[in-house]
Write a protein that holds these residues in place. Sequence first.
Motif, PDB file in Angstrom:
ATOM      1  N   PHE A 194     -25.315  53.697 -27.790  1.00 11.77           N
ATOM      2  CA  PHE A 194     -24.611  54.565 -26.849  1.00 11.77           C
ATOM      3  C   PHE A 194     -23.745  55.603 -27.560  1.00 11.77           C
ATOM      4  O   PHE A 194     -23.023  56.357 -26.924  1.00 11.77           O
ATOM      5  N   GLU A 195     -23.815  55.605 -28.889  1.00 11.93           N
ATOM      6  CA  GLU A 195     -23.070  56.550 -29.719  1.00 11.93           C
ATOM      7  C   GLU A 195     -21.580  56.558 -29.397  1.00 11.93           C
ATOM      8  O   GLU A 195     -20.947  57.603 -29.272  1.00 11.93           O
ATOM      9  N   CYS A 196     -21.018  55.373 -29.275  1.00 10.65           N
ATOM     10  CA  CYS A 196     -19.582  55.251 -29.013  1.00 10.65           C
ATOM     11  C   CYS A 196     -18.814  55.594 -30.286  1.00 10.65           C
ATOM     12  O   CYS A 196     -19.149  55.125 -31.368  1.00 10.65           O
ATOM     13  N   ASP A 197     -17.798  56.416 -30.132  1.00  3.42           N
ATOM     14  CA  ASP A 197     -17.023  56.800 -31.313  1.00  3.42           C
ATOM     15  C   ASP A 197     -15.516  56.719 -31.074  1.00  3.42           C
ATOM     16  O   ASP A 197     -14.730  57.302 -31.808  1.00  3.42           O
ATOM     17  N   ALA A 198     -15.114  55.999 -30.025  1.00  3.12           N
ATOM     18  CA  ALA A 198     -13.684  55.850 -29.748  1.00  3.12           C
ATOM     19  C   ALA A 198     -13.044  55.021 -30.846  1.00  3.12           C
ATOM     20  O   ALA A 198     -13.587  54.005 -31.278  1.00  3.12           O
ATOM     21  N   GLU A 199     -11.899  55.481 -31.297  1.00  2.00           N
ATOM     22  CA  GLU A 199     -11.170  54.741 -32.325  1.00  2.00           C
ATOM     23  C   GLU A 199     -10.294  53.686 -31.663  1.00  2.00           C
ATOM     24  O   GLU A 199      -9.678  53.944 -30.628  1.00  2.00           O
ATOM     25  N   LEU A 252     -25.726  47.278 -29.822  1.00  2.93           N
ATOM     26  CA  LEU A 252     -24.424  47.864 -29.495  1.00  2.93           C
ATOM     27  C   LEU A 252     -23.550  48.107 -30.713  1.00  2.93           C
ATOM     28  O   LEU A 252     -22.893  49.149 -30.818  1.00  2.93           O
ATOM     29  N   GLU A 253     -23.513  47.164 -31.636  1.00  4.18           N
ATOM     30  CA  GLU A 253     -22.626  47.280 -32.793  1.00  4.18           C
ATOM     31  C   GLU A 253     -23.327  47.894 -34.012  1.00  4.18           C
ATOM     32  O   GLU A 253     -22.873  48.894 -34.554  1.00  4.18           O
ATOM     33  N   ASN A 273     -25.403  51.146 -32.554  1.00  2.00           N
ATOM     34  CA  ASN A 273     -24.579  52.015 -31.710  1.00  2.00           C
ATOM     35  C   ASN A 273     -25.433  52.907 -30.801  1.00  2.00           C
ATOM     36  O   ASN A 273     -25.325  54.132 -30.814  1.00  2.00           O
ATOM     37  N   THR A 290     -25.984  50.539 -13.558  1.00  2.00           N
ATOM     38  CA  THR A 290     -25.213  50.385 -14.802  1.00  2.00           C
ATOM     39  C   THR A 290     -23.708  50.410 -14.566  1.00  2.00           C
ATOM     40  O   THR A 290     -22.949  49.941 -15.402  1.00  2.00           O
ATOM     41  N   ARG A 291     -23.263  50.922 -13.437  1.00  2.00           N
ATOM     42  CA  ARG A 291     -21.831  50.944 -13.130  1.00  2.00           C
ATOM     43  C   ARG A 291     -21.346  49.628 -12.543  1.00  2.00           C
ATOM     44  O   ARG A 291     -20.142  49.412 -12.425  1.00  2.00           O
ATOM     45  N   GLN A 297     -20.426  46.385 -13.104  1.00  2.00           N
ATOM     46  CA  GLN A 297     -20.090  45.474 -14.192  1.00  2.00           C
ATOM     47  C   GLN A 297     -20.128  44.014 -13.769  1.00  2.00           C
ATOM     48  O   GLN A 297     -20.487  43.141 -14.556  1.00  2.00           O
TER      49      GLN A 297
END
Length: 90
Positions: free
Chosen positions: A55-60, A49-50, A53, A23-24, A26
Motif C-alpha cells: 500500500f506504499e505506506c510512508d507515515a512516520e 504489508l511490512e 509495503n 475495504t472500509r 474494518q
Amino acid sequence: CVVKCVQDEQCKACLDALQEIDTRDQVESYRAITSFESDLLRDFSYCILEKNNIFECDAEIPEKLDVKPLATFRAKPLTYESASEILIGH
C-alpha cells in the motif's frame, strides 16, 4: 508468500472472504481475518504489508507522543464525575 497462501485452502478462503468485503468495513474485515487465523495468514500479511509495503505506506511513527489530558468535556471543566460518566458511557 502469496503463492503459499493461495495454495492453502484456509488462507485462500480468508482472501476470498476479504475480497467480498468493502475495504472500509474494518469490523467485517476483522471478523473474516479472525475466522481464518493461521500462521500462514500471519506470514502472508507480514510479507505483503511490512516487507513489501504493497500500500506504499510512508507515515512516520513518532518517537514520543505529546498527548495532553482532557481539561474540558462538552465545554465544561472535566471533573472526576464527568470523567466517570465518559468511562461508563452515560
